[in-house]
Scaffold this active site. Structure first.
Site, PDB file in Angstrom:
ATOM      1  N   GLN A 288     -17.975  51.713 -57.341  1.00  0.00           N
ATOM      2  CA  GLN A 288     -18.868  52.549 -58.157  1.00  0.00           C
ATOM      3  C   GLN A 288     -19.448  53.701 -57.343  1.00  0.00           C
ATOM      4  OE1 GLN A 288     -21.376  49.281 -59.299  1.00  0.00           O
ATOM      5  NE2 GLN A 288     -21.501  48.625 -57.181  1.00  0.00           N
TER       6      GLN A 288
ATOM      7  N   ASP B 289     -28.299  39.114 -62.028  1.00  0.00           N
ATOM      8  CA  ASP B 289     -29.009  40.392 -61.883  1.00  0.00           C
ATOM      9  C   ASP B 289     -27.929  41.466 -61.747  1.00  0.00           C
ATOM     10  OD1 ASP B 289     -30.590  42.513 -61.143  1.00  0.00           O
ATOM     11  OD2 ASP B 289     -31.502  41.533 -59.422  1.00  0.00           O
ATOM     12  N   SER B 290     -27.301  41.753 -62.872  1.00  0.00           N
ATOM     13  CA  SER B 290     -26.067  42.538 -62.851  1.00  0.00           C
ATOM     14  C   SER B 290     -26.286  43.959 -63.352  1.00  0.00           C
ATOM     15  CB  SER B 290     -25.045  41.871 -63.761  1.00  0.00           C
ATOM     16  OG  SER B 290     -25.510  41.932 -65.088  1.00  0.00           O
TER      17      SER B 290
HETATM   18  N1  SAM Z   1     -31.856  45.716 -61.722  1.00  0.00           N
HETATM   19  C1  SAM Z   1     -30.658  46.383 -62.003  1.00  0.00           C
HETATM   20  C2  SAM Z   1     -30.439  46.802 -63.418  1.00  0.00           C
HETATM   21  O1  SAM Z   1     -30.477  45.982 -64.337  1.00  0.00           O
HETATM   22  O2  SAM Z   1     -30.216  47.979 -63.594  1.00  0.00           O
HETATM   23  C3  SAM Z   1     -29.437  45.694 -61.486  1.00  0.00           C
HETATM   24  C4  SAM Z   1     -29.607  45.368 -60.065  1.00  0.00           C
HETATM   25  S1  SAM Z   1     -28.319  45.175 -58.989  1.00  0.00           S
HETATM   26  C5  SAM Z   1     -28.256  46.715 -58.168  1.00  0.00           C
HETATM   27  C6  SAM Z   1     -26.809  45.041 -59.843  1.00  0.00           C
HETATM   28  C7  SAM Z   1     -25.674  44.728 -58.886  1.00  0.00           C
HETATM   29  O3  SAM Z   1     -24.669  43.970 -59.571  1.00  0.00           O
HETATM   30  C8  SAM Z   1     -24.960  45.946 -58.309  1.00  0.00           C
HETATM   31  O4  SAM Z   1     -25.267  46.094 -56.958  1.00  0.00           O
HETATM   32  C9  SAM Z   1     -23.472  45.651 -58.527  1.00  0.00           C
HETATM   33  O5  SAM Z   1     -22.655  46.006 -57.433  1.00  0.00           O
HETATM   34  C10 SAM Z   1     -23.498  44.151 -58.789  1.00  0.00           C
HETATM   35  N2  SAM Z   1     -22.337  43.664 -59.535  1.00  0.00           N
HETATM   36  C11 SAM Z   1     -21.724  44.251 -60.586  1.00  0.00           C
HETATM   37  N3  SAM Z   1     -20.677  43.507 -60.987  1.00  0.00           N
HETATM   38  C12 SAM Z   1     -20.630  42.416 -60.172  1.00  0.00           C
HETATM   39  C13 SAM Z   1     -19.762  41.300 -60.089  1.00  0.00           C
HETATM   40  N4  SAM Z   1     -18.738  41.157 -60.927  1.00  0.00           N
HETATM   41  N5  SAM Z   1     -20.016  40.367 -59.141  1.00  0.00           N
HETATM   42  C14 SAM Z   1     -21.066  40.514 -58.288  1.00  0.00           C
HETATM   43  N6  SAM Z   1     -21.909  41.569 -58.316  1.00  0.00           N
HETATM   44  C15 SAM Z   1     -21.695  42.505 -59.242  1.00  0.00           C
END
Ligand code: SAM
Length: 284
Positions: free
Chosen positions: A31, A155-156
């Site tokens: 990303q 927390d995705s």
């Molecule tokens: N608080 C935030 C929001 O709702 O906007 C989300 C926080 S956190 C930064 C989300 C994280 O999920 C990202 O760093 C992303 O890289 C991770 N992520 C996305 N898809 C994922 C997956 N399939 N497995 C593990 N992590 C993932």
């Protein structure tokens, strides 16, 4: 010259923040990652042009995604966190001395590295000895887990790009299997307000409800997320987040919070009628 960060909340609605400067910009294998500094919200970071965390309002999201399940089920020892690369969720979890193990699975190591450098406020507790970081896809990680966790926090990002798999039936089914008999699943559940977000929310809720006997939704006001009205999902095999709350017990822990309190805990499950209707009639 004025610099503004603008995010499209829908095709016809935009949200803008005046920025002081852009601190970082890079495309990872997963990303686009950007970090900005602003007068009103302090530093904030975005993934693929969508707001993740700001210094000013991150406490709301992280309080609600962590303290609600921790207060509803105080004997939680083993926790799995999926996503959460900014570190705010882990930071709040490490405040509980009763927690023994926190596994965090983040697909993108660069998010963690960037947050350690630019957002030390959230990326504060990755070095806690109870925390193990795994840099892999959360969808794959949970496939092999059985009866191992008391709490899973998802927390995705939104269900587009790498986060898509974390909103599927397969993923929720594997979370069910990875949890023990009293296990709790909490996930960021999108917003009920704009159609695109509401549809993702309804779909996620329906899928979780098919698996977990207790499946509720709670809300918080998060100024920098689309519409400012954000939902979280609480699903479990046995624990009811409102009826089983022992407020005295949580308050006796003496954990100081800026948003969460046990009155608000109960109130956050009281939903507006239009949201209740959406999740009760979720035939999508
Ligand atoms: N608080 C935030 C929001 O709702 O906007 C989300 C926080 S956190 C930064 C989300 C994280 O999920 C990202 O760093 C992303 O890289 C991770 N992520 C996305 N898809 C994922 C997956 N399939 N497995 C593990 N992590 C993932």
């Amino acid at each position: 010259m004025e610099l503004w960060y603008t995010e499209e909340h829908t095709d016809t609605v935009r949200f803008s923040i005046k920025i002081k400067e852009q601190l970082y910009s890079k495309e990872s294998p997963f990303q686009q990652i950007d970090v900005f500094d602003s007068e009103e919200f302090g530093r904030f970071f975005t993934l693929d042009g969508l707001m993740m965390v700001t210094e000013k309002d991150e406490f709301i999201y992280h309080d609600m995604i962590v303290h609600v399940p921790m207060a509803a089920k105080p004997d939680i020892k083993n926790v799995l966190v999926i996503g959460a690369g900014d570190g705010g969720t882990v930071r709040e979890l490490t405040r509980y001395s009763s927690i023994e193990k926190i596994d965090m699975v983040e697909i993108d190591k660069l998010v963690v590295d960037v947050c350690k450098e630019f957002l030390p406020q959230t990326a504060a507790k990755f070095d806690d000895p109870r925390v193990t970081l795994y840099f892999e896809d959360g969808l794959k990680f949970v496939r092999s887990k059985e009866n191992e966790y008391d709490l899973i926090i998802v927390d995705s990002t939104d269900p587009i790009g790498p986060g898509e798999g974390l909103f599927t039936r397969e993923f929720y089914g594997n979370c069910y299997k990875a949890l023990n008999d009293e296990g709790v699943l909490v996930n960021q559940h999108e917003s009920p307000y704009y159609n695109e977000y509401a549809n993702s929310m309804k779909r996620a809720h329906k899928r979780i409800r098919e698996l977990f006997p207790i499946c509720k939704v709670y809300q918080a006001h998060i100024p920098t997320y689309p519409s400012g009205h954000w939902l979280f999902g609480f699903a479990s095999k046995k624990v009811d987040p409102v009826n089983d709350l022992d407020a005295n017990r949580w308050n006796a822990l003496g954990i100081k919070t800026k948003y969460y309190n046990t009155e608000l805990h109960k109130g956050s499950f009281a939903l507006p009628n239009y949201v209740k209707e959406m999740i009760e009639n979720d035939n999508k």
